[in-house]
Write an enzyme that holds these catalytic residues in place. Structure first.
Site, mmCIF file in Angstrom:
data_model
loop_
_atom_site.group_PDB
_atom_site.id
_atom_site.type_symbol
_atom_site.label_atom_id
_atom_site.label_comp_id
_atom_site.label_asym_id
_atom_site.label_seq_id
_atom_site.Cartn_x
_atom_site.Cartn_y
_atom_site.Cartn_z
ATOM 1 C CB THR A 1 14.325 60.093 -34.087
ATOM 2 O OG1 THR A 1 15.375 60.931 -33.602
ATOM 3 C CG2 THR A 1 14.863 58.672 -34.095
ATOM 4 C CE1 TYR B 1 13.987 57.302 -29.531
ATOM 5 C CE2 TYR B 1 15.546 58.988 -30.237
ATOM 6 C CZ TYR B 1 14.248 58.522 -30.129
ATOM 7 O OH TYR B 1 13.220 59.283 -30.627
#
Ligand code: UDP
Length: 331
Positions: A118, A142
């Site tokens: 990501t 995350y």
């Protein structure tokens, strides 16, 4: 002979759209998913093998049964806010879960993996567009849980010869144009589905998280990429590893940024309806702008987004949400 790919998280949003692309390219697909955040009705392009990433025995069973040529690893938790509140959930499922998966691969001799990373691994970048070699300094658990996996993958290549392609997604959006599958999150936190919610639901009002950023209209800028373009990149990455390509990392974005307000206006343009909205405070952990350099994926993988213009993204998302509305009404 048909080759088998094991797709973790194949019942989720990007995973299910990628399975569609793999199936169209002739792969046989096994979806490994615990359905904690995925959807049984999204598994349309292969067999579902229910299992948890943390369950080593179940993973071994899957590898023994299907003997996959490669793994495409989508399964993960992906809510930034939740990761701040419950980091353990993220390090356990995303990071430790991947270690379990890699152990099973090493045992079974499956030596190729595509990993969903990501742009959150970059944290708050100082330069734009973002190239793959820029500093990675995540600002939430995350992003960190995914960055750890990037490092772990390198170690598994040294120890076990597992080659990997790490794909750093920017903002996945849109839905399969034929309406078969789309974006279904519960709860929904993403901008485009929430704008559409505003169009379809009289009682919903979008909150814009801050209009005082140093951007052209004060709202955050993101690089929205159509989920079918993402799916195509996974297909190309599979071919690349299958053809003997070396481990590598690629951004998946368009190179173009769109602000929150520009998305709101585009949703109004595409749907012909207003998006009720108000300005709220900034959301913690939101960098002002994230725009990919997509040059490397084009050069090495031959990948180019072809349906990621904002209007196409929104039109396919809107069609899907209309269908979802009908599905929910029928329940
Ligand atoms: N956003 C917003 N209101 C919302 C949801 C999102 O203003 O209800 C903004 C968010 O601050 C970010 C952009 O829309 O700048 C995209 O957010 P999203 O959650 O869709 O994706 P992210 O960039 O967090 O991966």
């Amino acid at each position: 002979m048909t080759k088998t790919v094991l797709v973790t998280g194949g019942a989720g949003y990007v995973g299910s759209h990628s399975c569609k692309a793999f199936a169209e390219a002739g792969w046989s697909i096994v979806v490994y998913d615990n359905l904690s955040r995925g959807w049984r009705d999204f598994v349309q392009f292969g067999e579902l093998f229910e299992g948890d990433l943390l369950d080593a025995d179940r993973l071994d069973e899957a590898f023994e049964k299907f003997k996959p040529e490669a793994v495409v690893h989508f399964a993960a938790f992906a809510y930034v806010g939740e990761s701040v509140d419950q980091p353990g959930l993220y390090y356990e499922n995303n990071t430790l879960g991947t270690v379990r998966l890699l152990e099973a691969m090493a045992k079974a001799g499956t030596d190729k993996i595509i990993f969903s990373s990501t742009c959150a691994t970059y944290g708050v970048p100082t330069e734009m567009p973002i190239t793959e070699n820029m500093r990675q300094a995540p600002i939430n658990p995350y992003g960190m849980s995914k960055l750890f996996v990037e490092k772990v993958l390198d170690d598994y290549e040294v120890a076990h010869g597992i080659r990997s392609v790490k794909l750093r997604y920017f903002n996945a959006a849109g839905a399969s144009p034929d309406g078969e599958i789309g974006e279904r999150h519960e709860p929904e936190t993403h901008l485009i589905p929430l704008c559409i919610e505003g169009v379809l639901n009289d009682t919903f009002k979008l909150t814009i998280f801050g209009d005082d950023f140093e951007t052209r209209d004060g709202t955050c800028i993101r690089d929205y990429i159509h989920v079918m373009d993402l799916a195509d990149a996974h297909m190309k990455a599979l071919d690349y590893l299958g053809g003997g390509g070396a481990s590598d990392v690629f951004n998946l974005g368009t190179g173009t940024g769109t602000s929150v307000l520009e998305i709101v206006h585009a949703v109004e343009r595409v749907t012909g309806k207003p998006v009720p909205r108000e300005i709220g405070p900034r959301r913690p952990g939101d960098p002002p702008a994230l725009i990919a350099s997509a040059e490397k994926a084009a050069r090495v993988l031959g990948w180019k987004p072809v349906q990621s213009d904002v209007d196409s993204v929104i039109a396919t998302a809107y069609q899907w949400h209309l269908k979802e509305l009908a599905r929910k009404a029928a329940l």
